[in-house]
Design an enzyme around this catalytic site. Structure first.
Site, short mmCIF file in Angstrom:
data_model
loop_
_atom_site.label_atom_id
_atom_site.label_comp_id
_atom_site.label_asym_id
_atom_site.label_seq_id
_atom_site.Cartn_x
_atom_site.Cartn_y
_atom_site.Cartn_z
N THR A 477 0.82 -1.22 0.00
CA THR A 477 0.00 0.00 0.00
C THR A 477 0.85 1.27 0.00
O THR A 477 0.70 2.13 -0.86
CB THR A 477 -0.93 0.04 1.23
OG1 THR A 477 -0.12 -0.06 2.41
CG2 THR A 477 -1.94 -1.09 1.22
N ASP A 478 1.79 1.32 0.97
CA ASP A 478 2.52 2.60 1.08
C ASP A 478 3.58 2.75 0.00
O ASP A 478 3.90 3.87 -0.40
CB ASP A 478 3.10 2.83 2.49
CG ASP A 478 3.92 1.69 3.02
OD1 ASP A 478 4.10 0.70 2.31
OD2 ASP A 478 4.39 1.80 4.17
N CYS A 479 4.12 1.63 -0.51
CA CYS A 479 5.08 1.74 -1.62
C CYS A 479 4.33 2.25 -2.85
O CYS A 479 4.85 3.07 -3.61
CB CYS A 479 5.72 0.39 -1.90
SG CYS A 479 6.60 -0.25 -0.47
N GLU A 482 3.89 5.93 -2.36
CA GLU A 482 5.12 6.69 -2.62
C GLU A 482 5.37 6.78 -4.12
O GLU A 482 5.78 7.81 -4.64
CB GLU A 482 6.34 6.05 -1.92
CG GLU A 482 6.26 5.98 -0.39
CD GLU A 482 6.08 7.32 0.31
OE1 GLU A 482 6.38 8.36 -0.30
OE2 GLU A 482 5.61 7.34 1.46
#
Ligand code: LAN
Length: 755
Positions: A477-479, A482
């Site tokens: 999710t966070d990759c 980003e």
């Protein structure tokens, strides 16, 4: 020959380090042993090295010596081999102003960028990974070549603690798991039982009850080696996979790392894989128990765990479930077992295919290798493909060769480097670095769902970004967030490439981010939360906390809210209401888990400073008011006050990894550049009004910077499952740089004065 002998003692450490070269290709990273011409000549090496001749053995001995590392003052190595290979170390000025600090820091860091546009680095830390690979090599009779084996033994010896044991990770106190795994691995790699390190380790093991007390993951590995009995393991029941999908304990609902580890574990358990004994194994069996192996009560051993290892205690529910499953194991139906094992093998093979044999992580990498070897034999191409990927996980630093926690952190580190530079993207060198970053980021976006998504419980991937490389391919999710943020910011700064992350591709990303959002409004790591919280009570891995399901995390939620908000600011007419609702729900989730003292608990780095930075930026991205506005949002004010209350007298911040373990703020004995940078990034984002606080923090970062633009490698800064720490060497560069960059942008009036 005598001449060579004499000379060899004079071979410098650096010359020997230079025999190991890192090669990268589209993010894939592998170390190779490539002796320099001087070394070849000095040691009289031919093209056909057997590692049996005296001169060859001498080189190994010298290599071994060149990697002796003192873990007593700081067990964290500084990635000197990789950095020495890449960095020309061309700067040597003392830095005393912010512009120079940023300039030298970013120039230094740019020298470390690989030709394929990313940063790589030491991703070691955990001590339970490398032994697994040694066991796989032993079980499958696939030797590891001598120079690497030398570095592996050296690494393990380097990290032995003063009491003779090894921790779960390089900074942790000795545990039965760490100690027994290193002991067995070292013995299998030729360390004699009389070696002083072996003797000390054995004393530790025996004084703590012997290997009967190794936690369940250790019981599993030892059973494969015939150093423990399968009967001493609680059943890893393969038939769970045949349950209907709606059953809450069906493994498809587990956190993907737990699912993908227990998958091949249950294959090995179902097949009761156990290699034939040999004289070394016979010896080890007699060395690690407090009583003769033959009289051990295996059923009783199932529940024995050394209290130094036990982070999550077994509870009543788990004990009842074990009782039930162990009873079933005694009478299990052969046909059903066969069917389950067939399904599991097909799942293992699909994971291999989907990840190009890299596998989701270092643990299933090892166990899948063993499973495929067992199922198809050592000459099978699939097994060979597995072995070909082992080097993708091995990393060399000045403390030897270690197993990384992933096949690298390429996309992740590169994403932060990009954002640090984007604070001040004007200089020519920054623009060139950014262009090359963009090529890597564009290349690494996942362009399609992998095969087998539906059948094998994978969430949508299309449009996402992975943590490491495109070949690995599990989106996070966070990759993903980003990746989207960077693409948008690059475009806004006029940085484009021949291939673009087009608007169409960004729309896939937005869809993917929206599809990841949990019912509680937050975002988990790889997938949506798939089971209720009570499933955590069935966590069988005593050494970790919170591994059963993928929870919503402040870090992941904040990153997704930020990405959606940046997207909405560029394309206000797209996904309009869906993005707005999603951000609102995300922000409410973030608010709901803020602690009384204003902080957030970190799950993926150490710890409150990290998560509080995410908490603040997430809320701001949702529109929360900061100190710039008339009335600051209470949550942001409390968070800033929390951070300010933790500033140390030297202007820095410093948190110990113990914060993660105990889930309460525990300060480090020294301020850390990484924690300082996070706290500063957060305070500056919120426009914290007391500029003196920020100036002192920046001053600390500048004071800590080395003349060549680097920062020192201090304490370990990453974590998973609250109890195991993991190294991020890039953090010591990217975050101070980012903080200084933000300072220059935000406070031009103070920047040009003395800080
Ligand atoms: C990681 C590394 C990256 C990390 C972030 C992206 C930083 C985070 O924000 C979300 C979680 C994630 C993806 C993460 C999860 C746990 C991982 C995969 C690791 C820490 C790297 C190694 C670790 C893995 C579980 C180690 C193997 C151990 C097991 C318990 C299976």
């Amino acid at each position: 020959m005598n001449d060579t002998l004499l000379q060899s003692n004079l071979t410098s450490t650096k010359e020997l380090w230079a025999c190991f070269r890192l090669h990268t290709y589209n993010g894939r990273q592998r170390w190779a042993f490539e002796p320099t011409p001087e070394i070849k000549e000095k040691y009289g090496l031919t093209d056909n090295i057997l590692w049996e001749r005296e001169n060859e053995k001498l080189l190994l001995k010298d290599i071994d010596r060149a990697f002796i590392f003192n873990n007593k003052t700081n067990p964290n190595s500084a990635d000197l081999i990789y950095r020495g290979q890449f960095s020309d170390n061309g700067y040597n000025e003392d830095v005393n102003d912010v512009f120079k600090a940023f300039d030298q820091g970013s120039k230094y860091y740019a020298t470390l960028q690989t030709d394929d546009g990313n940063w790589t680095g030491d991703y070691g830390g955990p001590m339970f990974l490398l032994p697994g690979l040694i066991f796989a090599s032993n079980i499958t009779s696939t030797p590891i070549s001598e120079p690497y084996a030398t570095l592996i033994r050296r690494y393990m010896l380097n990290h032995q603690r003063e009491d003779g044991g090894w921790g779960l990770h390089i900074e942790g106190p000795s545990t039965m798991l760490g100690t027994t795994l290193q002991y067995v691995a070292l013995r299998l790699m030729g360390l004699s039982a009389d070696h002083p390190s072996a003797q000390e380790a054995r004393i530790w093991i025996l004084q703590n009850g012997g290997a009967e007390y190794i936690p369940s993951w250790g019981k599993f590995y030892l059973s494969l080696l015939g150093l423990y009995e399968w009967d001493g393991c609680h059943t890893l029941i393969p038939e769970l996979w045949l349950l209907p999908k709606w059953v809450p304990i069906h493994p498809w609902r587990y956190w993907c790392h737990t699912r993908m580890v227990y998958l091949p574990m249950s294959y090995c358990y179902g097949e009761k894989i156990k290699i034939a004994s040999d004289s070394v194994l016979d010896e080890i069996r007699s060395e690690i128990y407090t009583c003769p192996y033959e009289i051990i009560n295996w059923k009783a051993a199932r529940n024995k765990v050394c209290n130094k290892d036990e982070y999550t205690k077994k509870n009543w529910l788990l004990r009842q479930v074990y009782r039930l499953l162990n009873t079933y194991e005694r009478v299990h139906l052969k046909g059903l077992r066969k069917k389950a094992l067939r399904f599991i093998l097909s799942y293992i093979e699909m994971e291999d295919r989907q990840t190009n044999y890299i596998n989701i992580g270092p643990v299933n990498k090892v166990i899948n290798s063993i499973s495929v070897w067992y199922a198809h034999g050592e000459s099978d191409p699939a097994f060979q493909k597995h072995v070909d990927r082992w080097m993708d996980y091995l990393w060399i630093a000045e403390d030897g060769m270690k197993m990384n926690g992933y096949n690298g952190s390429q996309l992740w580190d590169t994403a932060f480097a990009a954002q640090a530079l984007l604070e001040n993207p004007k200089s020519e060198h920054a623009i060139n670095t950014l262009k090359s970053i963009y090529r890597f980021v564009e290349f690494t976006q996942i362009k399609a769902d992998p095969p087998g998504t539906e059948v094998f419980f994978r969430h949508r991937s299309k449009g996402g970004w992975p943590f490491s490389t495109i070949e690995h391919g599990w989106p996070i999710t966070d990759c993903t967030a980003e990746g989207l943020k960077i693409s948008l910011k690059m475009h806004a700064n006029g940085i484009k490439g021949t291939e673009e992350v087009s608007l169409e591709r960004m729309k896939w990303t937005v869809e993917t981010i929206l599809s990841f959002q949990n019912n509680d409004g937050g975002w988990a790591s790889y997938e949506k939360t798939r089971a209720p919280k009570w499933i955590e009570k069935l966590n069988p891995a005593e050494i970790f906390g919170d591994i059963m399901i993928d929870y919503s995390y402040v870090e992941c939620s904040s990153a997704c809210v930020q990405a959606l908000s940046v997207f909405a600011s560029h394309y206000p007419d797209l996904f309009k209401n869906r993005i707005k609702t999603s951000i609102d729900r995300g922000a409410s989730f973030i608010r709901s888990i803020q602690r009384e003292d204003g902080s957030w608990l970190g799950s993926w780095a150490v710890c409150f400073t990290y998560a509080t930075w995410f908490g603040i930026e997430g809320l701001m991205a949702s529109g929360a008011k900061t100190y710039k506005d008339k009335e600051v949002d209470m949550a942001i004010r409390k968070a800033c006050e929390f951070l300010v209350s933790k500033q140390e007298s030297d202007g820095g911040w410093g948190e110990s990894y113990e914060s993660c373990v105990s889930k309460t703020y525990i300060k480090h004995t020294q301020s850390q550049v990484v924690n300082t940078a996070w706290a500063l990034l957060a305070l500056m984002a919120a426009s914290y009004p007391d500029e003196y606080v920020i100036r002192r923090g920046i001053q600390f970062l500048i004071t800590m910077q080395k003349p060549n633009g680097d920062w020192p490698q201090q304490a370990i800064s990453g974590v998973f499952n609250f109890n195991c720490m993991i190294t991020y060497t890039a953090y010591r560069n990217v975050f101070p740089l980012w903080a200084i960059g933000r300072f220059i942008k935000k406070y031009p009036h103070i920047s040009s004065e003395e800080v």
